[in-house]
Design a protein around this motif. Structure first.
Motif, PDB file in Angstrom:
ATOM      1  N   GLY A   1       0.781  -1.224   0.000  1.00 15.08           N
ATOM      2  CA  GLY A   1       0.000   0.000   0.000  1.00 15.08           C
ATOM      3  C   GLY A   1       0.810   1.270   0.000  1.00 15.08           C
ATOM      4  O   GLY A   1       0.250   2.367  -0.129  1.00 15.08           O
ATOM      5  N   ALA A   2       2.133   1.160   0.163  1.00 19.06           N
ATOM      6  CA  ALA A   2       2.999   2.336   0.146  1.00 19.06           C
ATOM      7  C   ALA A   2       3.586   2.532  -1.248  1.00 19.06           C
ATOM      8  O   ALA A   2       3.776   1.565  -1.997  1.00 19.06           O
ATOM      9  N   LEU A   3       3.865   3.766  -1.592  1.00 25.12           N
ATOM     10  CA  LEU A   3       4.501   4.098  -2.868  1.00 25.12           C
ATOM     11  C   LEU A   3       6.000   4.185  -2.662  1.00 25.12           C
ATOM     12  O   LEU A   3       6.478   4.815  -1.713  1.00 25.12           O
ATOM     13  N   VAL A   4       6.761   3.541  -3.550  1.00 23.09           N
ATOM     14  CA  VAL A   4       8.222   3.563  -3.493  1.00 23.09           C
ATOM     15  C   VAL A   4       8.737   4.489  -4.590  1.00 23.09           C
ATOM     16  O   VAL A   4       8.315   4.382  -5.748  1.00 23.09           O
ATOM     17  N   LEU A   5       9.635   5.395  -4.232  1.00 20.98           N
ATOM     18  CA  LEU A   5      10.170   6.371  -5.169  1.00 20.98           C
ATOM     19  C   LEU A   5      11.685   6.423  -5.036  1.00 20.98           C
ATOM     20  O   LEU A   5      12.247   6.105  -3.979  1.00 20.98           O
ATOM     21  N   THR A   6      12.349   6.827  -6.115  1.00 19.79           N
ATOM     22  CA  THR A   6      13.775   7.120  -6.039  1.00 19.79           C
ATOM     23  C   THR A   6      13.956   8.633  -5.996  1.00 19.79           C
ATOM     24  O   THR A   6      13.164   9.388  -6.568  1.00 19.79           O
ATOM     25  N   ALA A   7      15.000   9.062  -5.279  1.00 17.86           N
ATOM     26  CA  ALA A   7      15.302  10.488  -5.139  1.00 17.86           C
ATOM     27  C   ALA A   7      16.611  10.799  -5.847  1.00 17.86           C
ATOM     28  O   ALA A   7      17.580  10.054  -5.727  1.00 17.86           O
ATOM     29  N   ALA A   8      16.638  11.884  -6.599  1.00 20.87           N
ATOM     30  CA  ALA A   8      17.833  12.283  -7.339  1.00 20.87           C
ATOM     31  C   ALA A   8      18.201  13.715  -7.012  1.00 20.87           C
ATOM     32  O   ALA A   8      17.349  14.531  -6.627  1.00 20.87           O
ATOM     33  N   ASP A   9      19.506  14.028  -7.180  1.00 23.52           N
ATOM     34  CA  ASP A   9      19.935  15.409  -6.998  1.00 23.52           C
ATOM     35  C   ASP A   9      19.793  16.162  -8.311  1.00 23.52           C
ATOM     36  O   ASP A   9      19.318  15.616  -9.315  1.00 23.52           O
ATOM     37  N   LEU A  10      20.213  17.420  -8.331  1.00 27.95           N
ATOM     38  CA  LEU A  10      20.049  18.244  -9.526  1.00 27.95           C
ATOM     39  C   LEU A  10      20.909  17.780 -10.692  1.00 27.95           C
ATOM     40  O   LEU A  10      20.682  18.171 -11.837  1.00 27.95           O
TER      41      LEU A  10
ATOM     42  N   GLY B   1      21.081  14.615 -11.528  1.00 25.16           N
ATOM     43  CA  GLY B   1      20.495  13.371 -12.017  1.00 25.16           C
ATOM     44  C   GLY B   1      21.027  12.121 -11.355  1.00 25.16           C
ATOM     45  O   GLY B   1      20.769  11.012 -11.820  1.00 25.16           O
ATOM     46  N   GLU B   2      21.787  12.269 -10.261  1.00 23.03           N
ATOM     47  CA  GLU B   2      22.318  11.104  -9.559  1.00 23.03           C
ATOM     48  C   GLU B   2      21.341  10.667  -8.467  1.00 23.03           C
ATOM     49  O   GLU B   2      20.958  11.464  -7.604  1.00 23.03           O
ATOM     50  N   THR B   3      20.941   9.395  -8.517  1.00 20.56           N
ATOM     51  CA  THR B   3      20.016   8.862  -7.523  1.00 20.56           C
ATOM     52  C   THR B   3      20.765   8.645  -6.212  1.00 20.56           C
ATOM     53  O   THR B   3      21.760   7.923  -6.169  1.00 20.56           O
ATOM     54  N   ASN B   4      20.273   9.269  -5.141  1.00 24.29           N
ATOM     55  CA  ASN B   4      20.989   9.209  -3.871  1.00 24.29           C
ATOM     56  C   ASN B   4      20.180   8.603  -2.733  1.00 24.29           C
ATOM     57  O   ASN B   4      20.679   8.473  -1.609  1.00 24.29           O
ATOM     58  N   ALA B   5      18.910   8.238  -2.996  1.00 29.53           N
ATOM     59  CA  ALA B   5      18.094   7.666  -1.921  1.00 29.53           C
ATOM     60  C   ALA B   5      16.882   6.951  -2.494  1.00 29.53           C
ATOM     61  O   ALA B   5      16.481   7.172  -3.647  1.00 29.53           O
ATOM     62  N   VAL B   6      16.289   6.085  -1.667  1.00 27.99           N
ATOM     63  CA  VAL B   6      14.999   5.466  -1.945  1.00 27.99           C
ATOM     64  C   VAL B   6      14.022   5.956  -0.888  1.00 27.99           C
ATOM     65  O   VAL B   6      14.359   6.021   0.305  1.00 27.99           O
ATOM     66  N   VAL B   7      12.818   6.319  -1.326  1.00 24.57           N
ATOM     67  CA  VAL B   7      11.809   6.877  -0.426  1.00 24.57           C
ATOM     68  C   VAL B   7      10.578   5.980  -0.428  1.00 24.57           C
ATOM     69  O   VAL B   7      10.132   5.534  -1.492  1.00 24.57           O
TER      70      VAL B   7
ATOM     71  N   GLN C   1      21.817   8.426 -12.995  1.00 23.47           N
ATOM     72  CA  GLN C   1      20.670   8.146 -13.868  1.00 23.47           C
ATOM     73  C   GLN C   1      20.136   6.732 -13.654  1.00 23.47           C
ATOM     74  O   GLN C   1      19.939   5.970 -14.604  1.00 23.47           O
ATOM     75  N   ALA C   2      19.865   6.389 -12.415  1.00 24.58           N
ATOM     76  CA  ALA C   2      19.424   5.029 -12.084  1.00 24.58           C
ATOM     77  C   ALA C   2      17.980   4.786 -12.510  1.00 24.58           C
ATOM     78  O   ALA C   2      17.127   5.670 -12.424  1.00 24.58           O
ATOM     79  N   GLN C   3      17.723   3.569 -12.969  1.00 22.57           N
ATOM     80  CA  GLN C   3      16.378   3.078 -13.215  1.00 22.57           C
ATOM     81  C   GLN C   3      16.079   2.011 -12.180  1.00 22.57           C
ATOM     82  O   GLN C   3      16.986   1.314 -11.726  1.00 22.57           O
ATOM     83  N   ALA C   4      14.814   1.882 -11.800  1.00 24.84           N
ATOM     84  CA  ALA C   4      14.510   1.018 -10.667  1.00 24.84           C
ATOM     85  C   ALA C   4      13.208   0.267 -10.855  1.00 24.84           C
ATOM     86  O   ALA C   4      12.344   0.656 -11.647  1.00 24.84           O
ATOM     87  N   ALA C   5      13.079  -0.826 -10.112  1.00 27.15           N
ATOM     88  CA  ALA C   5      11.868  -1.629 -10.104  1.00 27.15           C
ATOM     89  C   ALA C   5      11.712  -2.242  -8.721  1.00 27.15           C
ATOM     90  O   ALA C   5      12.678  -2.365  -7.965  1.00 27.15           O
ATOM     91  N   VAL C   6      10.483  -2.628  -8.385  1.00 29.94           N
ATOM     92  CA  VAL C   6      10.173  -3.225  -7.088  1.00 29.94           C
ATOM     93  C   VAL C   6       9.628  -4.624  -7.308  1.00 29.94           C
ATOM     94  O   VAL C   6       8.774  -4.857  -8.168  1.00 29.94           O
ATOM     95  N   ARG C   7      10.137  -5.564  -6.513  1.00 30.33           N
ATOM     96  CA  ARG C   7       9.620  -6.923  -6.493  1.00 30.33           C
ATOM     97  C   ARG C   7       9.532  -7.367  -5.037  1.00 30.33           C
ATOM     98  O   ARG C   7      10.549  -7.459  -4.346  1.00 30.33           O
ATOM     99  N   GLY C   8       8.310  -7.612  -4.548  1.00 30.61           N
ATOM    100  CA  GLY C   8       8.141  -8.013  -3.165  1.00 30.61           C
ATOM    101  C   GLY C   8       8.650  -6.952  -2.221  1.00 30.61           C
ATOM    102  O   GLY C   8       8.249  -5.787  -2.282  1.00 30.61           O
TER     103      GLY C   8
END
Length: 301
Positions: A146-155, A157-163, A183-190
């Motif tokens: 039920g929660a939304l998972v997001l990636t966080a990037a700096d100005l 374009g470098e991904t520095n966290a998962v939210v 420039q990370a791409q991401a996916a969620v499984r379980g």
């Protein structure tokens, strides 16, 4: 796997999607959407996309974003309009959805890059389920309980966290990455989020404990969005390879041969993500081939 709005004329063309029992394909360099009968290949209906900034899918609904922030939902089977309205606070949002019966997520970044406006929309009715503004430059990549998972990037374009944002409590938690991923791409499984960066760095993050599980250097210069099953996480590379990584320990366990073709001097704008179905992994390559390999035996590829 996810469906996102894209297809702006002149931009990267999104891969075909199935909606309403039809195969939807963006053609004419992003200027037209065609709905094809999967049995005959005949066009059942088509739509001029010149008035829209993007097209995506959520279940049986086609989602169209307009330049004025209007979001429109079409019936995937007939092409008829179900609903259309403007999302308050969004000028020209990006829209993405994930497998299951959940909402579609519209996002807009503040002008100074400090906050991201996220609106969850029921794709069948267009009703807003929830609306929030979160700190940082964020991109939705999946859902977990039920929660939304997001990636966080700096100005840069470098991904520095998962939210992880839970709309039921309006609470968000952030997992800083030990090393930023370009420039990370991401996916969620379980309970795991998988991030793959330009340059080949891959990280697995536990979405329950909010801790990094493992990190791997794959040496892939450019990779697709990763896709995972219970045992492996898969992605394609710019040279046409399909690679598999063990989800438990973060070890590369298999890869196919290079498939570049006659146009190896060209840069592919968007690498196709693989698909997993019936124990097989399906992938496309720059040489135009589509192939399938057994998902349970990457070492034998």
């Amino acid at each position: 796997e996810r469906d996102g709005t894209s297809g702006e004329p002149g931009g990267p063309v999104p891969p075909p999607a199935v909606s309403g029992g039809l195969v939807h394909s963006v053609t004419h360099e992003g200027r037209r959407l065609e709905a094809l009968d999967p049995a005959t290949g005949r066009t059942r209906w088509k739509l001029d996309l010149s008035a829209y900034n993007g097209v995506g899918h959520a279940g049986g609904t086609v989602l169209l974003t307009g330049a004025d922030g209007t979001l429109t939902g079409l019936d995937g089977a007939s092409g008829e309009k179900r609903w259309s309205h403007r999302l308050p606070g969004h000028l020209s949002p990006s829209v993405v959805s994930f497998p299951g019966n959940g909402p579609a997520y519209a996002t807009s970044l503040a002008a100074d890059g400090s906050r991201t406006h996220v609106t969850a929309v029921d794709p069948a009715t267009g009703e807003v389920r929830w609306d929030t503004r979160l700190d940082g430059q964020l991109t939705p990549v999946g859902t977990r309980r039920g929660a939304l998972v997001l990636t966080a990037a700096d100005l840069n374009g470098e991904t520095n966290a998962v939210v992880r944002y839970d709309p039921r409590t309006d609470a968000s938690r952030r997992v800083p990455l030990a090393v930023a991923l370009p420039q990370a791409q991401a996916a969620v499984r379980g309970d795991t989020g998988y991030l793959l960066a330009t340059g080949g760095g891959m990280v697995a993050v536990d979405l329950d404990t909010l801790k990094q599980r493992w990190r791997l250097e794959t040496s892939v210069s450019r990779g697709s969005t990763p896709v995972a099953d219970a045992q492996h996480v898969y992605f394609t590379s710019a040279d046409g390879r399909l690679l598999a990584v063990d989800t438990r320990v973060g070890r590369l366990v298999g890869q196919t041969s290079i498939r570049l073709g006659a146009h190896s001097d060209r840069v592919v704008a968007q690498l196709p993500a693989p698909s997993v179905a019936d124990g097989r992994v399906f992938a496309g390559a720059p040489d135009g081939t589509v192939f399938a390999v057994p998902g349970g035996d990457p070492a034998g590829w």
